[in-house]
Design an enzyme around this catalytic site. Sequence first.
Site, PDB file in Angstrom:
ATOM      1  N   GLU A   1       2.666  -1.136  -3.193  1.00  0.00           N
ATOM      2  CA  GLU A   1       3.548  -0.952  -4.340  1.00  0.00           C
ATOM      3  C   GLU A   1       4.244  -2.288  -4.577  1.00  0.00           C
ATOM      4  O   GLU A   1       5.193  -2.631  -3.867  1.00  0.00           O
ATOM      5  CB  GLU A   1       4.559   0.168  -4.068  1.00  0.00           C
ATOM      6  CG  GLU A   1       3.925   1.533  -3.816  1.00  0.00           C
ATOM      7  CD  GLU A   1       3.115   2.053  -4.995  1.00  0.00           C
ATOM      8  OE1 GLU A   1       3.304   1.534  -6.115  1.00  0.00           O
ATOM      9  OE2 GLU A   1       2.308   2.968  -4.808  1.00  0.00           O
TER      10      GLU A   1
ATOM     11  N   CYS B   1      11.744  -3.047  -9.266  1.00  0.00           N
ATOM     12  CA  CYS B   1      10.370  -3.503  -9.478  1.00  0.00           C
ATOM     13  C   CYS B   1       9.845  -3.151 -10.863  1.00  0.00           C
ATOM     14  O   CYS B   1       8.919  -3.798 -11.355  1.00  0.00           O
ATOM     15  CB  CYS B   1       9.452  -2.931  -8.407  1.00  0.00           C
ATOM     16  SG  CYS B   1       9.400  -1.137  -8.348  1.00  0.00           S
TER      17      CYS B   1
END
Length: 465
Positions: free
Chosen positions: A209, A243
Amino acid sequence: MGLINQFEQLNNAFLSQPFLPIQTRINLLKTIKKRLIENEQQLVAAASKDFGYRTSFDTVLGDLLPTVKAISDTIKRLPKWTRNESRSVGISLWPSHAHIQYQPKGVVGVIAPWNYPIQLSLVPVISALAAGNRVMLKLSEFTPHTNAQLTEIFKDELANHCFVVEGGPDIAAAFSDIPFAHLLFTGSTSVGRKVMQSASQHLTPVTLELGGKSPVVVLDDVNIKAVARTLLFGKLNNAGQICVAPDYVFVPKNLEHQLIQQLCELYKQHYQQGVEGKNLTSIISDAHFARLSSYVEDAQAKGAQLFTAHEENTADELKHRMGLHILTQVSDDMKVMQEEIFGPILPIMSYDSLSQVTTYINGRPHPLALYIFGHDSTVISDLSAAIRSGTLAINDVLMQVTADQLPFGGIGESGMGHYHGIEGFKTFSHARNTLVSGKFNPRTSMLLKQNKLLIKLLKWMYLRQ
């Protein structure tokens, strides 16, 4: 106890009970949920210490509640997820039947980041435990106070199922070398490459991720104030240290000035005291503050124009706090357009045609998130089809990550694999192909004969399917 010893202890525990009863898994999740709720105030205080200052809003709304919600949802749905999944075998395998059985993989490794030290640590752990695995959790060295609270949560019976590990880059490197059954890493693309390289030595499957530069595309049929309000939330929540935070914005030329004006006015309205206010989270460290400052300085030196809502209180180096910094006239040779920003800096680029936008975005690594603001369904459909991204939100930002029943993950340099919801359960499970044949099974006798009639029959059966 060393990392390998911890791994072997968990692996032996797994081998002694390779299929943990579903109710035992649920009880473990309930214990985690109970301890999170009981320790809410301690976790909020710990996260604030780690960041230098973090708003309770960012910790409760961004870290604690999504984690508790994920646990509740997993507990509710786990009995259904664990059922064998029937699959058709067709006439060629009659009278047998088949199903998929979801087996635990073993000991799973999770390497967590610092920006959401509770959610991004525990949500993958929740999925791994729900799938029946044991877990080793590597926490970020940037969040020692939060780590202490999480370590306290994973005590007693939970410690038999999840070990918590702390340490810097050396420990992280050694952690990646462990022969896990599966390894999940959340962090930067550059470190993700190293993690994958280490995991490959043991053929350990990985879920990465990562991040990257998530673009925003504003169409010409929007309410520009509504767009600015949403972007401000996306860029100032957790001080932009997310993110999937909007990284840069494409806006029609005729709307660029209005967007900048609305962003500045809304910032002054909601952050009246600038970096002195109590509703703005600090940058995690001096080093990250210096990195962000260097992006602004580099951009200005290369011709970018800087807009800040306040003439003063725009940054505080001592407390590593930073308010909204808008950059226009940016170019590809600037660091701010080359690196993931991970902070409250927002480059804005104007465009004449959407073909410019798609060409620019597609000429770069696939982003973790794509944001489109507009109301023309045809144009939105064409844009979403033309641009590949890990996630997509239309007329919104960040919130796609909170949809528990949707898979979350990147594509290309923004990540590999998915978790959240049933996808998380499946990521940490082995989907075993299972064929069941009974007492009556004429197929084997027929296959042993290998005669021409049988070949004709098999061709007929396979080709008609």
